[in-house]
Design an enzyme around this catalytic site. Structure first.
Site, PDB file in Angstrom:
ATOM      1  N   HIS A  92      34.197 -80.665 -22.100  1.00  0.00           N
ATOM      2  CA  HIS A  92      35.414 -80.218 -21.424  1.00  0.00           C
ATOM      3  C   HIS A  92      35.812 -81.129 -20.268  1.00  0.00           C
ATOM      4  O   HIS A  92      34.970 -81.701 -19.596  1.00  0.00           O
ATOM      5  CB  HIS A  92      35.207 -78.801 -20.854  1.00  0.00           C
ATOM      6  N   LYS A 118      32.592 -82.969 -10.505  1.00  0.00           N
ATOM      7  CA  LYS A 118      31.734 -81.791 -10.706  1.00  0.00           C
ATOM      8  C   LYS A 118      30.321 -82.147 -10.275  1.00  0.00           C
ATOM      9  O   LYS A 118      29.846 -83.252 -10.537  1.00  0.00           O
ATOM     10  CB  LYS A 118      31.650 -81.436 -12.211  1.00  0.00           C
ATOM     11  N   TYR A 133      27.987 -74.835 -10.903  1.00  0.00           N
ATOM     12  CA  TYR A 133      28.969 -75.920 -10.865  1.00  0.00           C
ATOM     13  C   TYR A 133      29.706 -75.881  -9.533  1.00  0.00           C
ATOM     14  O   TYR A 133      30.215 -74.834  -9.140  1.00  0.00           O
ATOM     15  CB  TYR A 133      30.065 -75.713 -11.907  1.00  0.00           C
ATOM     16  N   ASP A 180      35.288 -74.384 -28.824  1.00  0.00           N
ATOM     17  CA  ASP A 180      34.559 -75.661 -28.864  1.00  0.00           C
ATOM     18  C   ASP A 180      34.332 -76.112 -30.309  1.00  0.00           C
ATOM     19  O   ASP A 180      34.520 -77.278 -30.652  1.00  0.00           O
ATOM     20  CB  ASP A 180      33.218 -75.534 -28.135  1.00  0.00           C
TER      21      ASP A 180
END
Ligand SMILES: Cc1cn([C@H]2C[C@H](O)[C@@H](COP(=O)(O)OP(=O)(O)O[C@H]3O[C@H](C)C(=O)[C@H](O)[C@H]3O)O2)c(=O)[nH]c1=O
Length: 186
Positions: free
Chosen positions: A65, A75, A135, A171
Site C-alpha cells: 500500500h 512511515k 505505525y 489486496d
C-alpha cells in the site's frame, strides 16, 4: 537514556531503526519515536497519525500500500508483538532503485523498526500468530489517495517467507503493476 540507532539501507531514504531499551529489574523503558533523532533520517514533519495493526494468523499478508501524492507519507513501522517480514518497495519516479524492494525481519524481541520515505509501497507478512505493528505516519489516512500493488506481482518478485495466508479481498484483487508505470512524482 533509551534511544534509537539509525542505519541507512541500500534503497536511498530507507532506514533500519534499532530501539535500545533501558532495562532494569522492573522491566524496560523503550523509546518508540523521537523527532529529534529521526530528523537525521529526513523525518521533519509532525506525526499526523498513529495506527495499530493486529494480525491473528501467521502467514497473513497485507500490502503493498501507498498514498498517492500529495498525500505521500513517511512511515515508521514498529513490531510490538510477535514478528513480521516487512517490505518496502521503491516506486519513486527516477529513483536509481525504482521497483527494487527491501525486506526487514521486525520482531518485538529484536526491537527493530523500518523508516520508510514517501514514494514507497509497504507491506508485510505475519511470521507469528498475533503479530502486532505500530505505525507512525506523517500524513493522515486519505482514502481517495489510497493505492496499491499486488504483493505477489511476478514483475516485482517480492520474496515472502511463508505460504500466503489471509489476505483482504482488496489486496488479493489488486492489479499487477502496469507495464508503462513510470513511478510516483513526489
Ligand atoms: C490505513 C487505514 C485504514 N483505515 C480503515 C480502512 C479499513 O476500513 C480498515 C482496514 O484498512 P486496510 O484493510 O487498508 O488495512 P491494512 O490492510 O492493514 O492496511 C495497512 O497496512 C499496510 C501494510 C500499510 O502499510 C498501510 O499503513 C495500511 O494500508 O481500516 C483507517 O481507518 N485508517 C487508516 O489509516
Amino acid at each position: 537514556m533509551s534511544r534509537l540507532v539509525l542505519t541507512p539501507l541500500l534503497l536511498a531514504g530507507l532506514f533500519r531503526v534499532q530501539r535500545l531499551p533501558r532495562e532494569d529489574d522492573r522491566g524496560a523503558f523503550t523509546r518508540l519515536f523521537c523527532a529529534q533523532e529521526l530528523a537525521s533520517a529526513g523525518w521533519t514533519a509532525p506525526v499526523a497519525q498513529i495506527n495499530h495493526s493486529r494480525n491473528a494468523q501467521r502467514g497473513c499478508l497485507r500490502g503493498m500500500h501507498y498514498q498517492r501524492p500529495p498525500h505521500a507519507e513517511m512511515k515508521l513501522v514498529s513490531c510490538l508483538r510477535g514478528a513480521v517480514w516487512d517490505v518496502a518497495l521503491d516506486l519513486r519516479h527516477g529513483s536509481s532503485s525504482f521497483l527494487q524492494w527491501h525486506a526487514e525481519f521486525l520482531s518485538a524481541d529484536n526491537g527493530r523498526a523500518l523508516l520508510i520515505p514517501p514514494g514507497f509501497a509497504h507491506g508485510f507478512q505475519a511470521l507469528t500468530d498475533d503479530a502486532e505493528l505500530l505505525y507512525c505516519h506523517t500524513c493522515a489516512h486519505a482514502p481517495a489517495a489510497q493505492a496499491g500493488v499486488h504483493p505477489l506481482d511476478p514483475r516485482l518478485a517480492i520474496v515472502w517467507p511463508l505460504p500466503t495466508g489471509q489476505m483482504s479481498e482488496h489486496d488479493a484483487g489488486q492489479a499487477a503493476l502496469p507495464a508503462d508505470f513510470e513511478g510516483l512524482r513526489l
